[in-house]
Design a protein around this motif. Structure first.
Motif, PDB file in Angstrom:
ATOM      1  N   THR A  52       0.847  -1.182   0.000  1.00 23.01           N
ATOM      2  CA  THR A  52       0.000   0.000   0.000  1.00 23.01           C
ATOM      3  C   THR A  52       0.887   1.238   0.000  1.00 23.01           C
ATOM      4  O   THR A  52       2.086   1.155   0.280  1.00 23.01           O
ATOM      5  CB  THR A  52      -0.929   0.035   1.233  1.00 23.01           C
ATOM      6  OG1 THR A  52      -0.149   0.247   2.404  1.00 23.01           O
ATOM      7  CG2 THR A  52      -1.719  -1.262   1.358  1.00 23.01           C
ATOM      8  N   GLY A  53       0.304   2.381  -0.287  1.00 25.70           N
ATOM      9  CA  GLY A  53       1.079   3.610  -0.303  1.00 25.70           C
ATOM     10  C   GLY A  53       2.258   3.496  -1.249  1.00 25.70           C
ATOM     11  O   GLY A  53       2.156   2.913  -2.331  1.00 25.70           O
ATOM     12  N   GLU A  54       3.402   4.013  -0.824  1.00 22.96           N
ATOM     13  CA  GLU A  54       4.586   4.008  -1.689  1.00 22.96           C
ATOM     14  C   GLU A  54       5.158   2.615  -1.928  1.00 22.96           C
ATOM     15  O   GLU A  54       5.884   2.396  -2.894  1.00 22.96           O
ATOM     16  CB  GLU A  54       5.661   4.938  -1.129  1.00 22.96           C
ATOM     17  CG  GLU A  54       5.361   6.402  -1.378  1.00 22.96           C
ATOM     18  CD  GLU A  54       5.218   6.725  -2.861  1.00 22.96           C
ATOM     19  OE1 GLU A  54       6.184   6.558  -3.617  1.00 22.96           O
ATOM     20  OE2 GLU A  54       4.112   7.148  -3.266  1.00 22.96           O
ATOM     21  N   SER A  55       4.819   1.646  -1.072  1.00 22.47           N
ATOM     22  CA  SER A  55       5.293   0.277  -1.323  1.00 22.47           C
ATOM     23  C   SER A  55       4.596  -0.342  -2.522  1.00 22.47           C
ATOM     24  O   SER A  55       5.048  -1.352  -3.050  1.00 22.47           O
ATOM     25  CB  SER A  55       5.109  -0.604  -0.085  1.00 22.47           C
ATOM     26  OG  SER A  55       3.747  -0.909   0.121  1.00 22.47           O
ATOM     27  N   ALA A  56       3.507   0.280  -2.985  1.00 27.53           N
ATOM     28  CA  ALA A  56       2.785  -0.237  -4.153  1.00 27.53           C
ATOM     29  C   ALA A  56       3.701  -0.395  -5.359  1.00 27.53           C
ATOM     30  O   ALA A  56       3.502  -1.295  -6.188  1.00 27.53           O
ATOM     31  CB  ALA A  56       1.622   0.692  -4.496  1.00 27.53           C
ATOM     32  N   TRP A  57       4.695   0.467  -5.462  1.00 30.94           N
ATOM     33  CA  TRP A  57       5.608   0.403  -6.613  1.00 30.94           C
ATOM     34  C   TRP A  57       6.364  -0.917  -6.700  1.00 30.94           C
ATOM     35  O   TRP A  57       6.811  -1.313  -7.779  1.00 30.94           O
ATOM     36  CB  TRP A  57       6.590   1.569  -6.567  1.00 30.94           C
ATOM     37  CG  TRP A  57       5.949   2.878  -6.868  1.00 30.94           C
ATOM     38  CD1 TRP A  57       5.791   3.939  -6.013  1.00 30.94           C
ATOM     39  CD2 TRP A  57       5.360   3.281  -8.111  1.00 30.94           C
ATOM     40  NE1 TRP A  57       5.132   4.966  -6.647  1.00 30.94           N
ATOM     41  CE2 TRP A  57       4.863   4.585  -7.942  1.00 30.94           C
ATOM     42  CE3 TRP A  57       5.192   2.662  -9.350  1.00 30.94           C
ATOM     43  CZ2 TRP A  57       4.220   5.287  -8.960  1.00 30.94           C
ATOM     44  CZ3 TRP A  57       4.558   3.351 -10.362  1.00 30.94           C
ATOM     45  CH2 TRP A  57       4.081   4.643 -10.161  1.00 30.94           C
ATOM     46  N   PHE A  58       6.519  -1.624  -5.580  1.00 22.06           N
ATOM     47  CA  PHE A  58       7.259  -2.881  -5.595  1.00 22.06           C
ATOM     48  C   PHE A  58       6.473  -4.026  -6.232  1.00 22.06           C
ATOM     49  O   PHE A  58       7.007  -5.111  -6.424  1.00 22.06           O
ATOM     50  CB  PHE A  58       7.748  -3.239  -4.198  1.00 22.06           C
ATOM     51  CG  PHE A  58       8.718  -2.215  -3.674  1.00 22.06           C
ATOM     52  CD1 PHE A  58       9.878  -1.921  -4.370  1.00 22.06           C
ATOM     53  CD2 PHE A  58       8.451  -1.521  -2.508  1.00 22.06           C
ATOM     54  CE1 PHE A  58      10.770  -0.957  -3.912  1.00 22.06           C
ATOM     55  CE2 PHE A  58       9.326  -0.549  -2.036  1.00 22.06           C
ATOM     56  CZ  PHE A  58      10.489  -0.278  -2.739  1.00 22.06           C
ATOM     57  N   ALA A  59       5.226  -3.786  -6.598  1.00 21.33           N
ATOM     58  CA  ALA A  59       4.455  -4.771  -7.362  1.00 21.33           C
ATOM     59  C   ALA A  59       4.862  -4.746  -8.838  1.00 21.33           C
ATOM     60  O   ALA A  59       4.544  -5.674  -9.583  1.00 21.33           O
ATOM     61  CB  ALA A  59       2.961  -4.491  -7.238  1.00 21.33           C
ATOM     62  N   VAL A  60       5.564  -3.703  -9.252  1.00 20.83           N
ATOM     63  CA  VAL A  60       5.971  -3.529 -10.647  1.00 20.83           C
ATOM     64  C   VAL A  60       7.288  -4.274 -10.888  1.00 20.83           C
ATOM     65  O   VAL A  60       8.227  -4.157 -10.090  1.00 20.83           O
ATOM     66  CB  VAL A  60       6.146  -2.026 -10.969  1.00 20.83           C
ATOM     67  CG1 VAL A  60       6.685  -1.819 -12.380  1.00 20.83           C
ATOM     68  CG2 VAL A  60       4.819  -1.295 -10.774  1.00 20.83           C
ATOM     69  N   PRO A  61       7.381  -5.056 -11.965  1.00 19.92           N
ATOM     70  CA  PRO A  61       8.621  -5.777 -12.256  1.00 19.92           C
ATOM     71  C   PRO A  61       9.832  -4.838 -12.271  1.00 19.92           C
ATOM     72  O   PRO A  61       9.781  -3.747 -12.831  1.00 19.92           O
ATOM     73  CB  PRO A  61       8.381  -6.368 -13.646  1.00 19.92           C
ATOM     74  CG  PRO A  61       6.889  -6.500 -13.735  1.00 19.92           C
ATOM     75  CD  PRO A  61       6.341  -5.312 -12.976  1.00 19.92           C
ATOM     76  N   GLY A  62      10.897  -5.283 -11.604  1.00 20.42           N
ATOM     77  CA  GLY A  62      12.155  -4.551 -11.593  1.00 20.42           C
ATOM     78  C   GLY A  62      12.283  -3.512 -10.497  1.00 20.42           C
ATOM     79  O   GLY A  62      13.398  -3.078 -10.188  1.00 20.42           O
ATOM     80  N   ARG A  63      11.196  -3.095  -9.888  1.00 22.88           N
ATOM     81  CA  ARG A  63      11.272  -2.033  -8.875  1.00 22.88           C
ATOM     82  C   ARG A  63      11.962  -2.500  -7.593  1.00 22.88           C
ATOM     83  O   ARG A  63      12.718  -1.729  -6.983  1.00 22.88           O
ATOM     84  CB  ARG A  63       9.885  -1.492  -8.536  1.00 22.88           C
ATOM     85  CG  ARG A  63       9.292  -0.620  -9.596  1.00 22.88           C
ATOM     86  CD  ARG A  63      10.076   0.702  -9.716  1.00 22.88           C
ATOM     87  NE  ARG A  63       9.476   1.588 -10.689  1.00 22.88           N
ATOM     88  CZ  ARG A  63       8.751   2.653 -10.394  1.00 22.88           C
ATOM     89  NH1 ARG A  63       8.533   2.978  -9.148  1.00 22.88           N
ATOM     90  NH2 ARG A  63       8.240   3.393 -11.354  1.00 22.88           N
ATOM     91  N   ALA A  64      11.715  -3.703  -7.145  1.00 24.92           N
ATOM     92  CA  ALA A  64      12.347  -4.179  -5.911  1.00 24.92           C
ATOM     93  C   ALA A  64      13.865  -4.264  -6.069  1.00 24.92           C
ATOM     94  O   ALA A  64      14.610  -4.051  -5.107  1.00 24.92           O
ATOM     95  CB  ALA A  64      11.772  -5.536  -5.501  1.00 24.92           C
ATOM     96  N   GLN A  65      14.337  -4.536  -7.279  1.00 21.48           N
ATOM     97  CA  GLN A  65      15.770  -4.637  -7.525  1.00 21.48           C
ATOM     98  C   GLN A  65      16.480  -3.290  -7.354  1.00 21.48           C
ATOM     99  O   GLN A  65      17.688  -3.242  -7.141  1.00 21.48           O
ATOM    100  CB  GLN A  65      16.047  -5.189  -8.931  1.00 21.48           C
ATOM    101  CG  GLN A  65      15.739  -6.653  -9.080  1.00 21.48           C
ATOM    102  CD  GLN A  65      14.263  -6.970  -9.272  1.00 21.48           C
ATOM    103  OE1 GLN A  65      13.379  -6.115  -9.169  1.00 21.48           O
ATOM    104  NE2 GLN A  65      13.962  -8.233  -9.537  1.00 21.48           N
TER     105      GLN A  65
END
Length: 131
Positions: A52-65
């Motif tokens: 949720t919030g700004e962690s939502a971006w980590f659902a996108v491929p490559g963002r967690a890396q």
């Protein structure tokens, strides 16, 4: 009876619901959420992890890396554990605010809203943590 090598985990299945609300805006809080949830999942706990919030971006491929925090496990590795051993959910409103749809997220990430979150945390066997 215990599960695995963790005597504190009983055979009775419990659900751990972890909501991550922070991303690169609060990296330590973000890393803590991923670390606790992935450790639980790897230990055999039933885990539902919410982005949720700004962690939502980590659902996108490559963002967690791209996430780097000194002395912390790589976020991409922790996310892989959660996708393999648990369930990962992206908040519906958080996805919409970032123009993210089902085709934009990693395989295995579901998009769901508050009603599903409330249903999970209100189970008698659930424990919820919010970071």
């Amino acid at each position: 009876m215990t599960m695995g090598n963790h005597p504190m985990l009983t055979a009775m299945a419990r659900l751990l619901v972890v909501k991550a609300t922070a991303g690169t805006d609060a990296p330590e809080r973000c890393s803590q959420a991923f670390t606790v949830a992935s450790t639980a999942a790897a230990s055999g706990v039933d885990v539902s992890f919410w982005l949720t919030g700004e962690s939502a971006w980590f659902a996108v491929p490559g963002r967690a890396q791209t996430f780097v925090l000194p002395h912390a496990a790589p976020l991409a590795d922790l996310l892989d554990v959660l996708l393999t051993e648990g369930r990962v959910t992206l908040c519906t409103q958080c996805a919409a605010r970032r123009a993210l749809g089902p085709d934009d997220v990693l395989p295995g990430v579901r998009i769901a809203g508050a009603a599903v979150f409330v249903e999970e945390i209100m189970r008698d066997d659930a424990q919820a943590l919010v970071y």
